[in-house]
Every structure is written in C-alpha cells, then in structure tokens.
Design a protein around this motif. Sequence first.
Motif, PDB file in Angstrom:
ATOM      1  N   LYS A   1       0.703  -1.267  -0.048  1.00  0.00           N
ATOM      2  CA  LYS A   1      -0.169   0.020  -0.072  1.00  0.00           C
ATOM      3  C   LYS A   1       0.938   1.265   0.054  1.00  0.00           C
ATOM      4  O   LYS A   1       0.212   2.424   0.017  1.00  0.00           O
TER       5      LYS A   1
ATOM      6  N   THR B   1     -10.734  -2.769  -3.604  1.00  0.00           N
ATOM      7  CA  THR B   1     -10.882  -3.730  -2.640  1.00  0.00           C
ATOM      8  C   THR B   1     -10.828  -3.425  -1.054  1.00  0.00           C
ATOM      9  O   THR B   1     -10.021  -2.329  -0.876  1.00  0.00           O
TER      10      THR B   1
ATOM     11  N   ALA C   1      -9.317  -3.473   2.240  1.00  0.00           N
ATOM     12  CA  ALA C   1      -8.199  -2.616   2.688  1.00  0.00           C
ATOM     13  C   ALA C   1      -7.529  -1.528   2.061  1.00  0.00           C
ATOM     14  O   ALA C   1      -7.327  -0.340   2.733  1.00  0.00           O
ATOM     15  N   THR C   2      -7.644  -1.746   0.761  1.00  0.00           N
ATOM     16  CA  THR C   2      -7.001  -0.615  -0.088  1.00  0.00           C
ATOM     17  C   THR C   2      -8.147   0.586  -0.049  1.00  0.00           C
ATOM     18  O   THR C   2      -7.634   1.732  -0.050  1.00  0.00           O
TER      19      THR C   2
ATOM     20  N   ARG D   1     -10.621 -14.735  -0.394  1.00  0.00           N
ATOM     21  CA  ARG D   1     -10.247 -15.529  -1.454  1.00  0.00           C
ATOM     22  C   ARG D   1     -11.193 -15.204  -2.568  1.00  0.00           C
ATOM     23  O   ARG D   1     -10.651 -15.513  -3.821  1.00  0.00           O
TER      24      ARG D   1
ATOM     25  N   LYS E   1     -13.021 -11.770  -3.742  1.00  0.00           N
ATOM     26  CA  LYS E   1     -13.229 -10.520  -3.833  1.00  0.00           C
ATOM     27  C   LYS E   1     -13.818  -9.750  -5.058  1.00  0.00           C
ATOM     28  O   LYS E   1     -14.600  -9.195  -5.125  1.00  0.00           O
ATOM     29  N   THR E   2     -12.908 -10.002  -6.089  1.00  0.00           N
ATOM     30  CA  THR E   2     -13.027  -9.375  -7.343  1.00  0.00           C
ATOM     31  C   THR E   2     -13.311 -10.354  -8.293  1.00  0.00           C
ATOM     32  O   THR E   2     -13.449  -9.744  -9.426  1.00  0.00           O
TER      33      THR E   2
ATOM     34  N   ASN F   1      -1.277  -4.844  -7.063  1.00  0.00           N
ATOM     35  CA  ASN F   1       0.006  -5.667  -6.994  1.00  0.00           C
ATOM     36  C   ASN F   1      -0.325  -6.828  -5.847  1.00  0.00           C
ATOM     37  O   ASN F   1      -1.383  -7.008  -5.321  1.00  0.00           O
TER      38      ASN F   1
ATOM     39  N   TYR G   1      -0.441 -10.540  -3.622  1.00  0.00           N
ATOM     40  CA  TYR G   1       0.113 -11.082  -2.383  1.00  0.00           C
ATOM     41  C   TYR G   1       1.849 -11.370  -2.608  1.00  0.00           C
ATOM     42  O   TYR G   1       2.038 -12.167  -3.384  1.00  0.00           O
TER      43      TYR G   1
ATOM     44  N   ASP H   1      -1.978 -15.454  -4.761  1.00  0.00           N
ATOM     45  CA  ASP H   1      -3.018 -14.363  -5.211  1.00  0.00           C
ATOM     46  C   ASP H   1      -3.841 -14.930  -6.277  1.00  0.00           C
ATOM     47  O   ASP H   1      -3.130 -15.557  -7.497  1.00  0.00           O
ATOM     48  N   ILE H   2      -4.924 -15.001  -6.200  1.00  0.00           N
ATOM     49  CA  ILE H   2      -5.635 -15.646  -7.677  1.00  0.00           C
ATOM     50  C   ILE H   2      -6.382 -14.236  -8.182  1.00  0.00           C
ATOM     51  O   ILE H   2      -6.472 -14.421  -9.477  1.00  0.00           O
ATOM     52  N   GLY H   3      -7.456 -13.649  -7.559  1.00  0.00           N
ATOM     53  CA  GLY H   3      -8.045 -12.648  -8.027  1.00  0.00           C
ATOM     54  C   GLY H   3      -7.085 -11.629  -8.657  1.00  0.00           C
ATOM     55  O   GLY H   3      -7.397 -10.765  -9.712  1.00  0.00           O
TER      56      GLY H   3
END
Length: 516
Positions: A17, A37, A39-40, A67, A69-70, A106, A108, A128-130
């Motif tokens: 961040k 998203t 926390a951002t 897992r 979100k987007t 960016n 995980y 990271d998947i999303g």
Amino acid sequence: MSDRTPVRRALLGVYDKNGVEELARGLVNAGVELVSTGATAARIAAAGLPVTPVEQVTGFPETLDGRVKTLHPAVHAGILADRRRPEHVAQLDELGIAAFDLVVVNLYPFSDTVASGASPDECIEQIDIGGPAMVRAAAKNHPSVAVVVDPGRYDEVVEAVAAGGFTLAQRRELAAEAFRHTAAYDVAVASWMGNVLAPDDASGFPEWVGGSWERTDVLRYGENPHQGAALYRSGQSGLADAEQLHGKQMSYNNYVDTDAAWRAAHDHADPCVAIIKHANPCGIAVGADIAAAHRKAHACDPVSAFGGVIAANREVDLTLAEQISEVFTEVVVAPSFTDDALGVLTAKKNIRLLRMPEAPRLSVELRAISGGLLLQTADRIDAPGDDPTSWTLAAGAPLDAAGLDDLVFAWRAVRAVKSNAILLAADKATVGVGMGQVNRVDSARLAVARAGERATGSVAASDAFFPFADGLQVLLDAGVRAVVQPGGSVRDEEVIAAAAAAGVTLYLTGTRHFAH
Ligand SMILES: NC(=O)c1ncn([C@@H]2O[C@H](COP(=O)(O)O)[C@@H](O)[C@H]2O)c1NC=O
C-alpha cells in the motif's frame, strides 16, 4: 491524432500500500472515480478521499477470508470490454456494468512468505488468484485499459491521467510489464509446488524448471564484437547485482572472468587474491594481509596478469590499491574499498571497480546446451574429500604442518583451474598453473614450465586422477615434494609406485574437482 484514452474510472487493489494514498489523491484530483478492494479502499477512505468499495460493484460480499473479492463479472467484464467494438460497449450498457480505464494491482507476497519459512498452508494462502486475474485481463485488453503493477510508476500514472490518459504505446509497455509480473509470479508458485510441496521423485531435480530473469544492462557486445549481449539478473544475490563504483561499462568477458575470480578468491578463508584471465587463474595466493596476498598472486605470472581481473576476499586498502595501479587491470571486485584506495584506483579512468559484499552461495549450476539445459548441484569446496584429515597418505612421508598447509592451499586453488588442471604452489601461492589441456601430461608440463625454478620443492595438486604415471612423472622430474590428487584410476598402483620410487609424498582425496 492522439491515441490517449481518457481515464474516468479506476480499479485499485494493492497488497503493497506504499504510495496508494498519493496515487488516489492524484486520480481523484483529475476527476477519476475510484473503485477499490477492502483494505485498499479503507486506506483511501481514511485519507479523506471518495472511493467505492468493490462489494458495491459486485453486489457480493468479500468472502472465504478474501479468497473471493473481485472474481465477478461486474469486475471482469468492466476490465475486459474492448471499447473499440460497439457490441462490447452495448453489452456493458445492457448489463449495467461500467468499464474500467485503469487497473492498479500488486500481488500477495508469495515469494517473501516462502522465504520466511512459513508453513505450506500459510504459503498457499499467499497465492494471489483474483489479483493476477485482473492484471492479465487488463493487460490483454490494453487497447482500452492501462494496467499498473509497479508502485514505482505512480507518479507517471498521475501525470499521464492529467495529460488526457495513456498513449497506446504506454498501455502496451504496461501490459508487457504486467504479463512479465504474473509470469514470474507463476514461476515462483510452480517451482515451489514442484520442489517443496510435491517433489516428484527422489532425484532431487524438479520435473520442470521455470526461469525469470530481468534485463539490467545491454552490453556493448558479447564474447566477440560481432556478437550482441545483455546482462539479466535472477533475483538471487550474486555478481549480477554487484555495485559498480567506477570505470567503463562491464563487458561480457569481464563478467565471465569476474565471476571466476570472485569464486576463486572466496575458496580460501585467509586474505586471498585471485587474478583471472580467460576464466583461468594466472595467480592465486593467500597472505597475512590482502596486499601481501596480491603480491604473491601477481608474482606467479606477471606477464599473464597484465589486463587481468582481480578478486579480493577482503577490503581493498591503500597498499593493495597502489600495487594494483601499477599493473593494467580490467576489473577489481572486492567486498569493499577504503576511501584512500578508491582515491588511488579511481584516478585510473578505465579500471572497473565492483563492490560485492557477499560470498558466492550458488547451490545449483545451470548450463545451456543446444535444445536444452543441464542442471547440477554446485561444485563446492566442502566435500568430505576436501577435508585434509580424510586424505589417504599413499606414498612418502607425512608432510609437516607448513607443507600440509601448502598442499591444502593447492587443492583449494586447483578447482579454480579449467581441466585438465595441474597447479604448483609454494608458501600458499600458486607458482605454476597448467590449464585446459586435453591430456594431463601437457597440463603438468605447462605448470612446470610456468613455475621454472620454483617447481623444485613446490607442492602440486591435480584436479582429477592421473590415468597413467606419465603426468605425475613430469612433476616428480621437476622436483615437487608432495602431490595431492583424487586417486581412483585403474592404474593407481602404477602412479603410487612412481611417487614412492621418487620418495615424494602423495595424498589421495577421493574427491574430484573438474571444471569445464
Ligand atoms: N480473491 C480475489 O478476488 C482478489 N482480488 C484481488 N485480490 C488481491 O487482494 C489484494 C488487495 O486486497 P486489499 O485491498 O483487501 O488489501 C491485492 O493484492 C489483490 O491482488 C484478491 N485476492 C486473492 O486472490
């Protein structure tokens, strides 16, 4: 006509961040609507900036511990619609989905998590998947969307948005960077899965090897002037990361020789200098201090040391710098240089000075062959047979402590020599090196010829066994007082008998150090 596409709506989801508030502020000031998203979004909102949480776009809560979100059509159709196609624009309208013009993501920190020694479950959670899905989608659709994966680019982003959007050339460059980013990420995940999580067999070598190297320099030319060349770094610490403090750009051959020199100098614990030409030593020595080591190494073959590459395993001090400045030298690599040493050496316009604080710690060596790649565990100087207490005395009397020290030095130094390698040493300095010959007799002759009178009373090391007594006989005739070699030839008895007949001490190590 400008090919800039205006940025009206941006999607931000970043693990790292740093700088995200400044980026968001710049975008908001340029009139950009932000979607973000969990926390951002919280970070942006805390900075007092307007932001739409992605849940509001998807109509679906962030679930399964983040897992999902987007991973939703409202996000991915918004990224993937090709705005050059009227039917895509119409379909978005029908579905009530707004398009994104900019995606900033960016991922995980998977590799850092693995490096921290985390458990498999913790590592898996950091796959990271999303994020990669959004990055790949935006990069694919770069004719309509700009994608940013590097926080170092945020200033550029704000500038481009204020200038009316990114040009097609910029979007293409960002897309290429984005696919490199996800490709490297996937290589890291696939390698960990293959090597750690599900090693396929007992060979210790993975079924698949992926690589990720970043170009850090385009070199003037390759091994010869008609060859092009570039330097890439792997991300693992090594010579490719060395800090150049002074001098002309490193050449391809400089890198090859410096790598050999750096390794050779670190094969010895005492202050050591290795002088390398064409990847072979023209002198290696240890001394009471680093300047003394250099004097001894240089004395081995002053003719060949001209235009050589010098590696020191200790800080370069004023005395050493003054010695080096008297000889034309291409490169000096060392853990550090004192200020006064730098003062002397930087007065030489062309000498290249590299600071490399770490010792080599290569665990696997790769070599390309046509149509493939050879992998081997690195040749280290810590095999059981490298320990002199394990050596077998095969002929002659045991050496006294000083003689044995010399022989151990010769054994550690000979592995820096291309095979067939014969190395003569005295007072922990090479005095004659025979390298790269296609038979061991010629290497022995070369080492003896280079040593001249210094061959008498010296000690000798051979990187591999003597297949016949003839190579050893050259050394015996020259007056060496002790020899170390692996042994293991079918004619060992003949070789041992030759040493015994000459009254010369012969030790067998049981370990070989070929270098091709
Ligand atoms: N699951 C998803 O749909 C998803 N979408 C985005 N991410 C990642 O989540 C991170 C941002 O989330 P946050 O803003 O909550 O810190 C980014 O690193 C992004 O790559 C996701 N996380 C993992 O796959």
